[in-house]
Structures are given as C-alpha cells and as structure tokens.
Design a protein around this motif. Structure first.
Motif, PDB file in Angstrom:
ATOM      1  N   ALA A 156       1.204  -1.065   0.240  1.00 30.53           N
ATOM      2  CA  ALA A 156       0.075   0.005  -0.078  1.00 30.53           C
ATOM      3  C   ALA A 156       1.039   0.669   0.216  1.00 30.53           C
ATOM      4  N   LEU A 157       1.663   1.287   0.536  1.00 27.08           N
ATOM      5  CA  LEU A 157       3.184   2.717   0.812  1.00 27.08           C
ATOM      6  C   LEU A 157       3.546   2.868  -0.511  1.00 27.08           C
ATOM      7  N   GLU A 158       3.875   1.781  -1.076  1.00 24.72           N
ATOM      8  CA  GLU A 158       4.711   1.624  -2.523  1.00 24.72           C
ATOM      9  C   GLU A 158       3.732   2.247  -3.391  1.00 24.72           C
ATOM     10  N   ALA A 159       2.619   1.700  -3.512  1.00 22.28           N
ATOM     11  CA  ALA A 159       1.230   2.184  -4.239  1.00 22.28           C
ATOM     12  C   ALA A 159       1.536   3.170  -4.249  1.00 22.28           C
ATOM     13  N   GLU A 160       0.884   4.265  -3.006  1.00 25.37           N
ATOM     14  CA  GLU A 160       1.256   5.416  -3.232  1.00 25.37           C
ATOM     15  C   GLU A 160       2.236   6.425  -3.603  1.00 25.37           C
ATOM     16  N   ALA A 161       3.333   5.707  -3.320  1.00 22.16           N
ATOM     17  CA  ALA A 161       4.538   5.999  -3.685  1.00 22.16           C
ATOM     18  C   ALA A 161       4.847   6.460  -5.351  1.00 22.16           C
ATOM     19  N   LEU A 162       4.340   6.002  -6.219  1.00 20.01           N
ATOM     20  CA  LEU A 162       4.545   6.218  -7.207  1.00 20.01           C
ATOM     21  C   LEU A 162       3.026   7.583  -7.441  1.00 20.01           C
ATOM     22  N   SER A 163       2.417   8.433  -6.430  1.00 14.34           N
ATOM     23  CA  SER A 163       1.932   9.405  -7.251  1.00 14.34           C
ATOM     24  C   SER A 163       0.819   8.660  -8.842  1.00 14.34           C
ATOM     25  N   ASN A 164       0.742   7.691  -8.589  1.00 12.89           N
ATOM     26  CA  ASN A 164      -0.627   7.554  -9.999  1.00 12.89           C
ATOM     27  C   ASN A 164      -2.241   7.745  -9.656  1.00 12.89           C
ATOM     28  N   ALA A 165      -1.939   8.756 -11.208  1.00 12.12           N
ATOM     29  CA  ALA A 165      -3.425   9.966 -10.611  1.00 12.12           C
ATOM     30  C   ALA A 165      -4.870   9.524 -10.331  1.00 12.12           C
ATOM     31  N   ASP A 166      -5.216   8.418 -10.943  1.00 13.24           N
ATOM     32  CA  ASP A 166      -6.055   7.450 -10.382  1.00 13.24           C
ATOM     33  C   ASP A 166      -6.260   7.091  -9.225  1.00 13.24           C
ATOM     34  N   LEU A 167      -4.870   6.612  -8.881  1.00 11.06           N
ATOM     35  CA  LEU A 167      -5.206   6.580  -7.195  1.00 11.06           C
ATOM     36  C   LEU A 167      -5.234   7.329  -5.819  1.00 11.06           C
ATOM     37  N   GLU A 168      -4.334   8.836  -6.885  1.00  7.56           N
ATOM     38  CA  GLU A 168      -4.959  10.261  -5.919  1.00  7.56           C
ATOM     39  C   GLU A 168      -6.116  10.528  -5.583  1.00  7.56           C
ATOM     40  N   ALA A 169      -6.354  10.077  -6.961  1.00  3.11           N
ATOM     41  CA  ALA A 169      -7.995  10.916  -6.862  1.00  3.11           C
ATOM     42  C   ALA A 169      -9.160  10.143  -6.034  1.00  3.11           C
ATOM     43  N   TRP A 170      -9.169   8.822  -6.652  1.00  6.40           N
ATOM     44  CA  TRP A 170      -9.985   7.732  -6.271  1.00  6.40           C
ATOM     45  C   TRP A 170      -9.470   8.073  -3.975  1.00  6.40           C
ATOM     46  N   ASN A 171      -8.559   8.643  -4.187  1.00  5.48           N
ATOM     47  CA  ASN A 171      -8.438   8.673  -1.794  1.00  5.48           C
ATOM     48  C   ASN A 171      -8.863  10.034  -1.911  1.00  5.48           C
ATOM     49  N   ARG A 172      -8.777  10.814  -3.179  1.00  7.83           N
ATOM     50  CA  ARG A 172      -9.372  11.924  -2.484  1.00  7.83           C
ATOM     51  C   ARG A 172     -10.833  12.336  -2.326  1.00  7.83           C
ATOM     52  N   ARG A 173     -11.925  11.125  -3.500  1.00  3.37           N
ATOM     53  CA  ARG A 173     -13.304  11.184  -3.338  1.00  3.37           C
ATOM     54  C   ARG A 173     -13.572  10.023  -2.175  1.00  3.37           C
ATOM     55  N   ARG A 174     -12.403   9.461  -1.652  1.00  5.99           N
ATOM     56  CA  ARG A 174     -12.890   8.446  -0.256  1.00  5.99           C
ATOM     57  C   ARG A 174     -12.888  10.264   1.520  1.00  5.99           C
ATOM     58  N   VAL A 175     -11.596  10.653   1.217  1.00  2.63           N
ATOM     59  CA  VAL A 175     -11.534  11.388   2.099  1.00  2.63           C
ATOM     60  C   VAL A 175     -12.600  12.776   2.447  1.00  2.63           C
ATOM     61  N   GLU A 176     -13.120  13.334   0.779  1.00  2.00           N
ATOM     62  CA  GLU A 176     -13.771  14.094   0.518  1.00  2.00           C
ATOM     63  C   GLU A 176     -15.443  12.751   1.268  1.00  2.00           C
ATOM     64  N   ALA A 177     -15.274  12.302   0.843  1.00  2.00           N
ATOM     65  CA  ALA A 177     -17.095  11.849   1.254  1.00  2.00           C
ATOM     66  C   ALA A 177     -16.525  11.414   3.317  1.00  2.00           C
ATOM     67  N   LEU A 178     -15.314  11.096   3.094  1.00  2.00           N
ATOM     68  CA  LEU A 178     -15.665  11.022   4.817  1.00  2.00           C
ATOM     69  C   LEU A 178     -15.446  12.669   5.968  1.00  2.00           C
ATOM     70  N   GLY A 179     -15.553  13.023   5.015  1.00  2.00           N
ATOM     71  CA  GLY A 179     -15.350  14.734   5.148  1.00  2.00           C
ATOM     72  C   GLY A 179     -14.421  14.692   6.179  1.00  2.00           C
ATOM     73  N   ILE A 180     -13.005  13.982   6.348  1.00  2.00           N
ATOM     74  CA  ILE A 180     -11.646  14.593   7.057  1.00  2.00           C
ATOM     75  C   ILE A 180     -11.479  15.919   6.141  1.00  2.00           C
ATOM     76  N   THR A 181     -10.596  16.313   7.539  1.00  2.00           N
ATOM     77  CA  THR A 181     -10.084  17.689   6.746  1.00  2.00           C
ATOM     78  C   THR A 181      -8.369  17.966   7.866  1.00  2.00           C
ATOM     79  N   GLU A 182      -8.217  18.519   7.831  1.00  2.00           N
ATOM     80  CA  GLU A 182      -6.607  18.704   8.605  1.00  2.00           C
ATOM     81  C   GLU A 182      -7.117  18.934  10.566  1.00  2.00           C
ATOM     82  N   GLY A 183      -8.419  19.113  10.336  1.00  2.00           N
ATOM     83  CA  GLY A 183      -8.655  19.540  11.688  1.00  2.00           C
ATOM     84  C   GLY A 183      -9.950  18.824  12.538  1.00  2.00           C
ATOM     85  N   THR A 184      -9.595  17.879  11.590  1.00  2.00           N
ATOM     86  CA  THR A 184     -10.876  15.738  11.812  1.00  2.00           C
ATOM     87  C   THR A 184      -9.764  15.116  13.192  1.00  2.00           C
TER      88      THR A 184
END
Length: 517
Positions: free
Chosen positions: A477-505
């Motif tokens: 999982a760490l190695e996959a994220e280190a690749l900076s894959n655009a689709d994986l990064e977009a997937w995680n942004r969608r996940r974080v937005e759905a959870l409402g996670i911010t720096e203040g969480t």
C-alpha cells in the motif's frame, strides 16, 4: 520490482474521434471559402479607388504613387493568405481522414488487445489459469457437483411441497449420531436451499456452492452433537461497558431482520467495571493508513481471549472521525481469520469464511452493525470498511448488502488478500483491493477483479510464503502511493471528501470483541 496499479482500461472515446473528424471537414470547407474570398480581394485591391475604366494617364500616375504601392503590397499579402488557407484546408482534410482512420483502428486494436491480453495473462500467470480456474473448480465439484442456482431453487420448492423430505437423497457422515438424522438434515437442507437461492453474489462457482453446502453442514453436526453455540456476545475490548448478547438465529436468513434493540440484551452475568475507554487515534488520510491499522489490529490485540493460536474471541475496531461542524464519519477495521476450524467459539473461524464465500450472513457483520449503532452512527453517515483476508470479505459483504449500504453512505472498501471479485458491490462504491501474484486466497473467486476508476486493484509480484501476509500488504500500500498514480490519488481524494476528513478532524478508536457461547 514495483507494484502494478490497475484502474481499468484507458479507453479512447471513438465517438469523440468521429465527431472531431466531422468538425475537421467543416473547418476545411470554411477555410476553402475563406481562401476564395482572400483570392478575390487580393486581385481587386490594386484597382480600388481608381474609378471606372478606361484607364488613362491618370491611372499610370496613380499607379506610381505610394498609395498604389501599398495597395499592391496588400494584394500580395492577401494572395499569400489565400495560399496559406489552401494549405491549411488540405491539412484539415488529412486530419479529418486521420481521425476517422484512428477511430476505426482503435476499435480493431481494442478487440485484438482484449484477446491478446487474455492469452498473455494465461501464459504469464498459469497459476491463475490452471490452479484457479481448474483446480478450485474441481475441488468444488468433488465436494458437491452440478448444483446451480436453478438446482437450489428446484430443491427448495420440492422440499417445501413434498410430503417426503428424503427426496434429497442426502447421506451425511454423522448418521450414527442421531436416529432422526434424516428428518433433521432434510429440513436443514431446505433452509440452506432457500438461502442459496437468495444469494446476492454475482457468480455461482462450484467453490461458492460447496461453501454454501458446508456452511450448513457444520452447524447441523454441532447441533446433533449438542455442541452448537447459539449465542453471540459482544463487548468493548477493554472489558469496560456492558456486554450485549443475542441469538445467532436472529440473522440466520439475513441481516435485514436483525435489530439490536429487538434482539440484543445486556449480559447480566457480567458487571461492567466502568465506561468504555476512548483512545485517540491517527486520522487515516491515506488508504495505506487503513491497511496499517489492520496490521496493527492483528499484531497487537487488546481484548481478552483474542491472543494465541486457540483464541476464543474475535476483535474488530471502530474509528470515529469528528469533523468540524459536520456529522462524524466512521472507519471499520477488520482483521483476517483467527481460527482455522469451523464451529469454534471464535466467530472469526473457517465457518465464517464458508458463510462469506456463500454470501450468507455472519456473526461479525451483525456485530459491526451493532457496534456502529452503539457508537452513535446515524443513517446517512459515511462509513468505510477495511480488512485483510476474511476481514476484506466482511468489508465487501457489508458494502454489497442493502441493509448496510442503504443505511450508510459507503465511503470506501479497502481489502488486502480477499476474494471479492464477484461480490455485488455497487459500481459507484470506491473499492481498493490489494493482491499478490502468489496469494491463492484472493484468487478463490475464479475471476479477475473488474477494475475501473472506482475499483482499483494493486498487484504485487509473487513473494512465496509471504504472499498472504498483512505485513507485506501494508508495504504494498505504501509503495503504491509512492508512485503518485493519478487515478489512485483521485480515488483517495474522493474517499477523504466522502468521509469529510480535513486537517481539523480528530479521530478516536474503540475495539470490540465477539465470541460464541
């Protein structure tokens, strides 16, 4: 060797190419018209302003004037423009032809690539083509052959209408244990047939049919031998707070009929010491943090009876994310199989694997839904589920069940080494699955993952004995994220937005244990 991230085929939109070709043709026609106008203007420019013919001495004098020279220069420029427009028109025609050809070539190439990829995969990964497609199916057929959905339905209807339940011709191995085995087993078979008929999985492979059959056999054997554990107990892992108990029969036919307030009661034999402890936890910003959390849950159990090779208690974790000014969101962390025999006191045993492969409800699913409600989760809250092996099966099973996915917004499903390819998870649910080339467990489905921008698969090279290790999957999982894959990064942004996670969480954790008795 790096991991490979598969987010589905990068497909060319053939219709867009064809539309572009048509636009290029129209542009070429417009350029041709502009070239004609420029050519006429260039021819007419030197004659403008000199009156009507015939041209006499005045015309000659005017032609030698500076104004006439300027007009001649304009004419020359317009003629050049006409030539450029003609060349551009030719280029546009070539471009239009190229787009048309590209659309046709892509369609042919796509069909060829699908066939070539399938052949290459079978040649490069014979374990998938042979051991997976053939050996597993043979094993399933050997246990019970040719039992399709239609067969289950026919047998269920037959059992419900026949005066003699012995039409099933079932000869169980435990005939010696109970003189009334024929009646008991036939009735259990009818119930199993009903469950199988209502199966929510997309596939109907022999391994799934065998799992469905065996998932009903083991509890029946336990009941015949008076060893069946019909009650489930759930309690915070720290031993604080009340323990809830309920009958496992409450969700035998599905989680839809199970309700904590109706079926659960406080265990009066256990007096709670204090309020359950709330532990601060790191907010999982990335999916790798979820996999690491599963690893930590397996390596550092906290509940009594969870440790050791013969553990009597399973354990899972609920993370509560307090978001600024919003409803809290939730992460459910589920570890893999703890006991490898069926019918043990630990709900995370082989019996649970059989039920999950068969698409039938499990103790842990009921416990997770109960724990979320106890923690304060409300309908409409965002919930993600992450798990390894059996835990990933639980995650996929919950996401595929309307009783869960209809109550909560499933923000993400993260699995490591889990066979979820044929689970009926909605296509718009974000799913991230990790698989290793040597790990046979995620291959039990007999089908590859259907990847897309929503369902991303991360494949790692074979690693022998460590193929199914959650420790190594955490590294993947760490190695996959280190690749900076655009689709994986977009997937995680969608996940974080759905959870409402911010720096203040702010995130807190509570673990729960479950046991059968």
């Amino acid at each position: 060797m790096s991991v490979f991230i598969d987010s589905g085929p990068t497909r060319v939109d053939v219709q867009t190419l064809q539309s572009g070709a048509r636009m290029a043709v129209l542009a070429a026609e417009a350029l041709d018209s502009s070239r004609g106008h420029a050519s006429v203007a260039g021819w007419a420019a030197p004659l403008s302003g000199f009156g009507e013919p015939p041209y006499g001495p005045a015309f000659i004098v005017a032609a030698l004037s500076s104004e006439a020279v300027q007009m001649a220069q304009v004419s020359a420029r317009l003629q050049e423009l006409a030539g450029s427009l003609a060349a551009l028109r030719d280029d546009m025609e070539v471009f239009a032809s190229s787009l048309e050809f590209g659309a046709e070539a892509y369609e042919r190439a796509e069909l060829y690539a699908v066939g070539a990829a399938a052949g290459a995969a079978a040649e490069a990964m014979p374990w998938r083509a042979d051991r997976l497609q053939v050996k597993i199916n043979e094993a399933g057929e050997a246990i019970y052959s040719q039992l399709s959905r239609a067969d289950w339905r026919r047998r269920f209807v037959s059992a419900a209408t026949s005066e003699s339940p012995l039409v099933f011709n079932w000869r169980p191995a435990f005939v010696w244990a109970n003189p009334d085995y024929k009646r008991d087993v036939a009735m259990n078979y009818m119930v199993l047939a009903k469950d199988r008929w209502m199966l929510e999985r997309n596939a109907d492979t022999p391994i799934e049919r065998s799992a469905a059959l065996l998932s009903g056999v083991y509890p029946r054997i336990e009941q015949v031998l008076s060893m069946f554990k019909g009650t489930l107990k759930m309690q915070p892992s720290d031993g604080r707070g009340p323990a809830l108990v309920w009958s496992r029969e409450a969700y035998k036919y599905g989680l839809e009929g199970f309700d904590m307030r109706t079926h659960a009661s406080i265990d009066l034999d256990l007096e709670p010491r204090a309020e359950p402890e709330v532990v601060a936890a790191e907010t999982p910003i990335l999916a790798s943090a979820l996999v690491a959390r599963v690893d930590s849950l397996a390596k550092h159990p906290t509940g009594g009876g969870v440790r050791g090779p013969k553990s009597t208690h399973g354990e899972f974790e609920i993370l509560r994310h307090e978001n600024e000014g919003e409803r809290p969101s939730w992460s459910v962390i589920v570890r893999g199989t703890q006991e490898w025999l069926p019918g043990t006191a630990n709900p995370k045993d082989m019996q649970a694997n059989l039920l999950l492969m068969a698409g039938l409800p499990t103790d842990e699913e009921a416990a997770i839904m109960t724990a979320l409600e106890l923690e304060g989760a409300k309908p409409g809250d965002s919930v993600e589920v992450a798990g390894h092996s059996q835990g990933g099966l639980v995650a996929g099973a919950l996401a595929s069940k309307p009783v869960f996915a209809g109550k909560y917004e499933v923000a993400a499903v993260v699995t490591a080494g889990s066979p979820i390819a044929t689970m009926n998870i909605p296509a718009n649910t974000p799913v991230l699955s990790f698989e290793n080339a040597d790990d046979i467990v995620p291959a039990l489905e007999g089908e590859p993952v259907r990847t897309s921008k929503s369902h991303i698969a991360v494949y790692s090279p074979g690693r022998g004995d460590g193929a199914h290790s959650i420790i190594d999957y955490s590294k993947d999982a760490l190695e996959a994220e280190a690749l900076s894959n655009a689709d994986l990064e977009a997937w995680n942004r969608r996940r974080v937005e759905a959870l409402g996670i911010t720096e203040g969480t702010e995130t807190t954790s509570r673990r729960y244990t479950i046991t059968r008795r």
